[in-house]
Write a protein that holds these residues in place. Structure first.
Motif, mmCIF file in Angstrom:
data_model
loop_
_atom_site.group_PDB
_atom_site.id
_atom_site.type_symbol
_atom_site.label_atom_id
_atom_site.label_comp_id
_atom_site.label_asym_id
_atom_site.label_seq_id
_atom_site.Cartn_x
_atom_site.Cartn_y
_atom_site.Cartn_z
ATOM 1 N N ALA A 557 -5.731 -4.722 8.617
ATOM 2 C CA ALA A 557 -4.835 -3.560 8.726
ATOM 3 C C ALA A 557 -4.634 -2.864 7.385
ATOM 4 O O ALA A 557 -4.675 -1.628 7.291
ATOM 5 N N LYS A 558 -4.435 -3.644 6.314
ATOM 6 C CA LYS A 558 -4.233 -3.052 4.992
ATOM 7 C C LYS A 558 -5.493 -2.348 4.512
ATOM 8 O O LYS A 558 -5.439 -1.245 3.956
ATOM 9 N N GLY A 604 4.445 0.165 6.401
ATOM 10 C CA GLY A 604 4.155 -0.044 7.820
ATOM 11 C C GLY A 604 3.276 -1.237 8.089
ATOM 12 O O GLY A 604 3.548 -2.040 8.989
ATOM 13 N N VAL A 605 2.202 -1.365 7.306
ATOM 14 C CA VAL A 605 1.280 -2.482 7.511
ATOM 15 C C VAL A 605 1.986 -3.808 7.256
ATOM 16 O O VAL A 605 1.833 -4.773 8.016
ATOM 17 N N LYS A 617 4.854 -8.936 2.473
ATOM 18 C CA LYS A 617 5.955 -8.277 3.170
ATOM 19 C C LYS A 617 7.308 -8.761 2.675
ATOM 20 O O LYS A 617 7.428 -9.802 2.060
ATOM 21 N N GLY A 618 8.338 -7.968 2.992
ATOM 22 C CA GLY A 618 9.692 -8.334 2.608
ATOM 23 C C GLY A 618 10.418 -8.944 3.785
ATOM 24 O O GLY A 618 9.822 -9.524 4.690
ATOM 25 N N ALA A 621 11.986 -4.383 7.973
ATOM 26 C CA ALA A 621 12.497 -3.022 7.888
ATOM 27 C C ALA A 621 13.001 -2.604 9.256
ATOM 28 O O ALA A 621 12.280 -2.676 10.248
ATOM 29 N N ASN A 622 14.218 -2.157 9.336
ATOM 30 C CA ASN A 622 14.801 -1.724 10.590
ATOM 31 C C ASN A 622 15.139 -0.246 10.482
ATOM 32 O O ASN A 622 15.976 0.155 9.681
ATOM 33 N N ILE A 623 14.464 0.553 11.293
ATOM 34 C CA ILE A 623 14.668 1.999 11.235
ATOM 35 C C ILE A 623 15.931 2.344 12.014
ATOM 36 O O ILE A 623 16.047 2.041 13.198
#
Length: 652
Positions: A557-558, A604-605, A617-618, A621-623
């Motif tokens: 994906a990246k 995103g990835v 990744k962290g 992420a919550n939009i």
């Protein structure tokens, strides 16, 4: 039991190396020491029994009065986290306080004072509102009101009536079922509420009475890779077994071979079996367990009785054990002091405000000057450039200090790459310093980037590299790739500025048109450098992939989105071949919209797509709806500029 206390104290005094046992091993002296210890610590329980609010506040006030020299000695002790990284206790305290309270200063408590409070005043800390919760649904579940804020106490998470009625912990724990449900889900399927539940559950594990001692892995042993906490299973199992064995079979005499695991006539099979499987000897286990008890008691004596006479000796004893048992892996004094300095000044947090202040103020001044057709004094521009260069040097030094502390390049996770992108954006502006407006924009962008890094979704904690990143390619491939994002970020900001200037255009202000054209040229130059860097970085990433995974390209994906980003920006750079009218407007809009491909590649990835780069990744992420507001505003700016898009440019 008194004889067993004597045995324990004998072992600990041997480990500490005091003069008392060096002068004599006589049993009556050990009795005298026990009596002195009981007299010194005997009234602590009574002093802690007052649970009134006034008593709690008084203990907190006394906690803040610990002399600085003892705090410094405490902070310099080293600890091993569960990932294996060695760090000063000061760093552990800072990380724990930030994780629990979302700040490093709560009601006047510093991180080290906060950690000491968890160690010696656990029941007080359970009553205090120190746990930060940022989810309204979760706060409502805990029965919190709007006026209560976002801090909760452990007592708010537990049904105290259930506990008092003798119910189980699971029954009294208000979020127990929610925790179980969240843990059953795969990370990718956990929603925002699930993640907040798990974060709260983790915070509670630190605040629960005495639990913090399980995390205090401050005792090395014979150069082993894993350090021990006083409550480690390996320690407690040996102590319990030895206690049962000694008191059951050898009351009144010391064991002949305290540190042996061999069979002898006096041994018991159960003890022998435990020692054969144990990682430490009985004398070591007893020593560190009792030394930890001394640390707790001397901290209490110092805080409650204002008597710190023995505390420094206990801290020095722990330091001596670390020096003796660490086997050469102990951090140097210089590295420890550097990390404590880094924690104290919190260099990147300060930078975000400095960048934002000078960037935003200068942007306002420049835009005002453009609207009013005024020329800014050269001295003003010079002062701003000098300030920006000072901040850039500060930023560079902060990156180097973090590199020195971590032992690896500071762009190995989401937080580190964000602070590096901020650095790259300022570097791009200084490199292309043809426009004062661009320098202002870069400063503002760096401040925003650092602010995003410190909002809480990313963890600033320094950690060891995962195995796949333990390569010299981290310094080459990742640095080039992430630096390109800084250049593309600058392109995006320049594009937005051009849109704003388009809205301000009119026939009486031709200087605005000239500013748009100048910024468009700089936008293209920054984009060219960004595309070159991203292309080279992607190519080098293929070489690293071949070394790590045995293939150059696998449509991960990246990898796929990196290639897509290169293609998108290549198309933007070639717009002049297809767009004949309104090229500056189209190019700048494209430079803004093209940055969404960078956001997808970077965020995103990592957060939404599975792949072999998931180690970067962290927390997730919550939009939320509020996050859409900047995008809506951006769309309005683009539409507003469209009505004044008629600006020709032969070549850019």
């Amino acid at each position: 039991m008194r004889l067993f206390h004597i045995i324990i104290l004998a072992h600990i005094m041997f480990a500490v190396g005091t003069d008392m046992l060096a002068q004599s091993q006589a049993i009556h002296e050990e009795y005298q020491y026990v009596n002195a210890a009981l007299k010194r610590y005997g009234d602590l329980e009574t002093m802690l029994s007052d649970n009134s609010n006034d008593a709690l506040q008084n203990r907190m006030r006394k906690l803040k009065n610990i002399p600085s020299e003892y705090i410094k000695h405490f902070a310099r002790l080293q600890i091993q986290d569960f990932d294996g990284r060695l760090k000063p206790l000061d760093t552990f305290a800072t990380e724990i306080m930030r994780k629990i309270t979302h700040t490093t200063n709560l009601n006047g408590l510093t991180p080290n004072q906060f950690l000491i409070a968890l160690m010696v005043f656990p029941f007080d800390m359970m009553r205090m509102r120190i746990i930060y919760v940022d989810n309204k649904e979760l706060l409502k579940l805990l029965g919190m009101q709007a006026e209560d804020g976002k801090l909760v106490a452990l007592k708010d998470v537990m049904d105290m009536q259930q506990l008092q009625a003798g119910k189980s912990f699971e029954s009294a724990y208000k979020i127990y079922n929610f925790v179980q449900d969240a843990m059953r889900k795969a990370p990718a399927k956990q929603n925002a509420f699930d993640k907040e539940i798990l974060k709260l559950h983790e915070k509670i594990s630190y605040v629960q009475a005495k639990n913090i001692w399980n995390y205090l892995r401050i005792f090395p042993y014979h150069g082993r890779a894993e350090w021990f906490s006083p409550n480690s299973t390996a320690i407690t199992d040996v102590i319990i077994a030895y206690n049962d064995w000694y008191l059951g079979k050898h009351v009144g005499q010391f064991p002949k071979q305290m540190d042996t695991k061999r069979d002898n006539a006096d041994s018991i099979k159960t003890l022998d079996e435990i020692l054969d499987k144990s990682e430490v000897t009985p004398s070591y286990a007893i020593s560190i367990n009792t030394l930890a008890s001394f640390l707790e008691k001397e901290l209490l004596v110092g805080i409650l009785k204002d008597d710190f006479s023995n505390l420094d000796g206990v801290l020095q004893s722990i330091h001596n054990i670390q020096q003796k048992e660490a086997g050469g892996i102990l951090l140097s004094d210089a590295l420890v002091q550097t990390e404590i300095f880094f924690n104290y000044f919190d260099m990147f947090s300060l930078l975000q405000y400095m960048y934002l202040i000078i960037g935003l103020l200068s942007l306002c001044v420049v835009l005002y000057a453009l609207i009013m057709a005024k020329i800014l004094p050269h001295s003003y521009k010079k002062i701003f450039f000098i300030l920006l260069c000072i901040l850039f040097i500060w930023h560079t030094l902060a990156l180097l200090v973090r590199w020195y502390i971590a032992g690896h390049a500071p762009w190995s996770n989401a937080y580190e790459s964000m602070i590096y992108i901020a650095w790259a954006s300022v570097f791009a502006a200084i490199l292309l310093r043809k426009s004062f407006l661009m320098l202002c924009a870069a400063s503002f962008l760096a401040g925003i980037t650092l602010m995003v890094a410190h909002l809480g979704a990313m963890d600033p904690q320094i950690s060891n590299l995962v195995p796949v990143l333990q390569s010299y390619w981290l310094n080459i491939h990742v640095s080039i790739i992430v630096a390109s994002y800084g250049f593309f970020g600058l392109c995006m900001v320049l594009g937005i500025l051009c849109m704003l200037l388009y809205i301000l255009r009119n026939d009486k202000k031709p200087h605005i048109d000239r500013a748009i054209l100048a910024l468009t040229i700089l936008n293209e130059r920054s984009m060219i450098i960004g595309v070159i860097a991203l292309t080279i970085g992607t190519f080098l990433g293929g070489i690293w992939a071949n070394e790590s995974w045995g293939r150059y390209w696998g449509w991960d994906a990246k990898e796929t989105w990196s290639l897509a980003t290169i293609a998108i920006y290549a198309c933007i750079l070639h717009l002049r071949m297809f767009v004949k009218e309104y090229l500056p407007y189209v190019f700048n809009v494209a430079s803004v919209l093209g940055f969404y491909s960078v956001l997808m590649t970077y965020f995103g990835v990592n957060y939404y797509l599975a792949g072999m780069h998931s180690y970067a990744k962290g927390d997730g992420a919550n939009i939320q709806l509020v996050a859409l507001l900047p995008h809506i505003a951006l769309f309005c700016v683009i539409v507003g500029a469209w009505f004044k898009r008629k600006l020709q440019m032969i070549a850019i």
